[in-house]
Design a protein around this motif. Structure first.
Motif, PDB file in Angstrom:
ATOM      1  N   LEU A  63       0.821  -1.205   0.000  1.00  0.00           N
ATOM      2  CA  LEU A  63       0.000   0.000   0.000  1.00  0.00           C
ATOM      3  C   LEU A  63       0.861   1.263   0.000  1.00  0.00           C
ATOM      4  O   LEU A  63       0.605   2.206  -0.740  1.00  0.00           O
ATOM      5  N   LEU A  64       1.902   1.254   0.825  1.00  0.00           N
ATOM      6  CA  LEU A  64       2.738   2.449   0.991  1.00  0.00           C
ATOM      7  C   LEU A  64       3.961   2.456   0.084  1.00  0.00           C
ATOM      8  O   LEU A  64       4.796   3.365   0.157  1.00  0.00           O
ATOM      9  N   GLU A  65       4.093   1.406  -0.739  1.00  0.00           N
ATOM     10  CA  GLU A  65       5.206   1.303  -1.687  1.00  0.00           C
ATOM     11  C   GLU A  65       6.544   1.498  -0.988  1.00  0.00           C
ATOM     12  O   GLU A  65       7.397   2.296  -1.404  1.00  0.00           O
ATOM     13  N   TYR A  66       6.713   0.744   0.102  1.00  0.00           N
ATOM     14  CA  TYR A  66       7.928   0.862   0.904  1.00  0.00           C
ATOM     15  C   TYR A  66       8.223  -0.479   1.557  1.00  0.00           C
ATOM     16  O   TYR A  66       7.322  -1.121   2.102  1.00  0.00           O
ATOM     17  N   ASP A  67       9.484  -0.909   1.528  1.00  0.00           N
ATOM     18  CA  ASP A  67       9.878  -2.202   2.088  1.00  0.00           C
ATOM     19  C   ASP A  67      10.236  -2.065   3.565  1.00  0.00           C
ATOM     20  O   ASP A  67      11.383  -1.839   3.923  1.00  0.00           O
ATOM     21  N   PHE A  68       9.242  -2.223   4.434  1.00  0.00           N
ATOM     22  CA  PHE A  68       9.469  -2.127   5.878  1.00  0.00           C
ATOM     23  C   PHE A  68      10.279  -3.308   6.412  1.00  0.00           C
ATOM     24  O   PHE A  68      10.865  -3.213   7.482  1.00  0.00           O
ATOM     25  N   PHE A  69      10.322  -4.391   5.676  1.00  0.00           N
ATOM     26  CA  PHE A  69      11.097  -5.552   6.108  1.00  0.00           C
ATOM     27  C   PHE A  69      12.594  -5.241   6.139  1.00  0.00           C
ATOM     28  O   PHE A  69      13.352  -5.885   6.844  1.00  0.00           O
ATOM     29  N   ARG A  70      13.016  -4.238   5.393  1.00  0.00           N
ATOM     30  CA  ARG A  70      14.436  -3.864   5.363  1.00  0.00           C
ATOM     31  C   ARG A  70      14.956  -3.457   6.739  1.00  0.00           C
ATOM     32  O   ARG A  70      16.117  -3.631   7.038  1.00  0.00           O
ATOM     33  N   PHE A  71      14.082  -2.873   7.559  1.00  0.00           N
ATOM     34  CA  PHE A  71      14.519  -2.500   8.902  1.00  0.00           C
ATOM     35  C   PHE A  71      15.002  -3.726   9.661  1.00  0.00           C
ATOM     36  O   PHE A  71      15.994  -3.681  10.375  1.00  0.00           O
ATOM     37  N   PHE A  72      14.293  -4.835   9.472  1.00  0.00           N
ATOM     38  CA  PHE A  72      14.665  -6.063  10.165  1.00  0.00           C
ATOM     39  C   PHE A  72      15.910  -6.689   9.548  1.00  0.00           C
ATOM     40  O   PHE A  72      16.748  -7.249  10.258  1.00  0.00           O
ATOM     41  N   SER A  73      16.062  -6.574   8.231  1.00  0.00           N
ATOM     42  CA  SER A  73      17.282  -7.053   7.576  1.00  0.00           C
ATOM     43  C   SER A  73      18.489  -6.285   8.083  1.00  0.00           C
ATOM     44  O   SER A  73      19.549  -6.865   8.352  1.00  0.00           O
ATOM     45  N   GLN A  74      18.326  -4.968   8.218  1.00  0.00           N
ATOM     46  CA  GLN A  74      19.430  -4.152   8.713  1.00  0.00           C
ATOM     47  C   GLN A  74      19.763  -4.523  10.156  1.00  0.00           C
ATOM     48  O   GLN A  74      20.924  -4.553  10.548  1.00  0.00           O
ATOM     49  N   HIS A  75      18.749  -4.820  10.935  1.00  0.00           N
ATOM     50  CA  HIS A  75      18.970  -5.263  12.314  1.00  0.00           C
ATOM     51  C   HIS A  75      19.827  -6.530  12.314  1.00  0.00           C
ATOM     52  O   HIS A  75      20.779  -6.646  13.084  1.00  0.00           O
ATOM     53  N   LEU A  76      19.491  -7.468  11.449  1.00  0.00           N
ATOM     54  CA  LEU A  76      20.253  -8.719  11.377  1.00  0.00           C
ATOM     55  C   LEU A  76      21.700  -8.467  10.963  1.00  0.00           C
ATOM     56  O   LEU A  76      22.617  -9.084  11.491  1.00  0.00           O
ATOM     57  N   ILE A  77      21.891  -7.558  10.021  1.00  0.00           N
ATOM     58  CA  ILE A  77      23.248  -7.246   9.574  1.00  0.00           C
ATOM     59  C   ILE A  77      24.062  -6.670  10.718  1.00  0.00           C
ATOM     60  O   ILE A  77      25.221  -7.023  10.931  1.00  0.00           O
ATOM     61  N   LEU A  78      23.445  -5.778  11.486  1.00  0.00           N
ATOM     62  CA  LEU A  78      24.175  -5.082  12.549  1.00  0.00           C
ATOM     63  C   LEU A  78      24.321  -5.879  13.841  1.00  0.00           C
ATOM     64  O   LEU A  78      25.294  -5.709  14.560  1.00  0.00           O
ATOM     65  N   PHE A  79      23.355  -6.707  14.138  1.00  0.00           N
ATOM     66  CA  PHE A  79      23.323  -7.291  15.479  1.00  0.00           C
ATOM     67  C   PHE A  79      23.378  -8.815  15.530  1.00  0.00           C
ATOM     68  O   PHE A  79      22.966  -9.410  16.514  1.00  0.00           O
ATOM     69  N   THR A  80      23.878  -9.451  14.486  1.00  0.00           N
ATOM     70  CA  THR A  80      24.101 -10.893  14.536  1.00  0.00           C
ATOM     71  C   THR A  80      25.544 -11.185  14.160  1.00  0.00           C
ATOM     72  O   THR A  80      26.229 -10.356  13.573  1.00  0.00           O
ATOM     73  N   SER A  81      25.978 -12.377  14.488  1.00  0.00           N
ATOM     74  CA  SER A  81      27.345 -12.780  14.157  1.00  0.00           C
ATOM     75  C   SER A  81      27.518 -12.835  12.652  1.00  0.00           C
ATOM     76  O   SER A  81      26.590 -13.163  11.929  1.00  0.00           O
ATOM     77  N   PRO A  82      28.709 -12.533  12.171  1.00  0.00           N
ATOM     78  CA  PRO A  82      28.933 -12.600  10.736  1.00  0.00           C
ATOM     79  C   PRO A  82      28.842 -14.032  10.224  1.00  0.00           C
ATOM     80  O   PRO A  82      29.090 -14.974  10.963  1.00  0.00           O
ATOM     81  N   VAL A  83      28.488 -14.165   8.949  1.00  0.00           N
ATOM     82  CA  VAL A  83      28.424 -15.479   8.320  1.00  0.00           C
ATOM     83  C   VAL A  83      29.794 -16.132   8.415  1.00  0.00           C
ATOM     84  O   VAL A  83      30.815 -15.492   8.231  1.00  0.00           O
TER      85      VAL A  83
END
Length: 146
Positions: A63-83
């Protein structure tokens, strides 16, 4: 060009992010209610929620033409152990494997702002977010951070 709002990638409040986007788009409440098949009271209640059901969030994204899931992807990038730093036996999966080291500009600017505002040192950023020193140095040179 406008300045992006400061987002706390650690403590994501999805309802307030959706509310911000609705205001930006000056979207009519009747259109929102019709699209989501909900009453105005239910929509306003969602704005107060820090989490939403995935299917509901997907509807908001469309509806809003915006990927809100990216916030959670960014969280994973910043706050999880590296691959690759998996202390358990690696698990073979039929699920697609995504590369972690694809940092968006939002994440890069978030990290650089933390350093510029003296919230964390370069060493703390490297340790806390598992960003290679060389990568951090490249960002600092590219985006002219002292």
């Amino acid at each position: 060009m406008h300045k992006a709002m400061d987002v706390d990638f650690k403590e994501i409040h999805i309802g307030s992010l959706i509310k911000t986007r609705v205001k930006e788009m000056d979207m009519d409440m009747n259109r929102i209610c019709s699209n989501l098949k909900l009453q105005e009271k239910e929509i306003n209640n969602m704005y107060e929620q820090d989490t939403l059901e995935t299917k509901v969030l997907l509807k908001w994204c469309k509806l809003l033409e915006y990927d809100f899931f990216r916030f959670f992807s960014q969280h994973l990038i910043l706050f999880t152990s590296p691959v690759g730093v998996n202390y358990n036996k690696p698990i073979e999966s039929v699920l697609p494997q995504f590369r972690k080291n694809l940092y968006t500009k939002e994440v890069i600017f978030y990290i650089l702002e933390i350093i510029e505002n003296n919230e964390k040192t370069q060493r703390e950023v490297v340790n806390d977010y598992k960003i290679p020193k060389s990568t951090l140095r490249r960002w600092m040179i590219k985006y002219k951070v002292k």
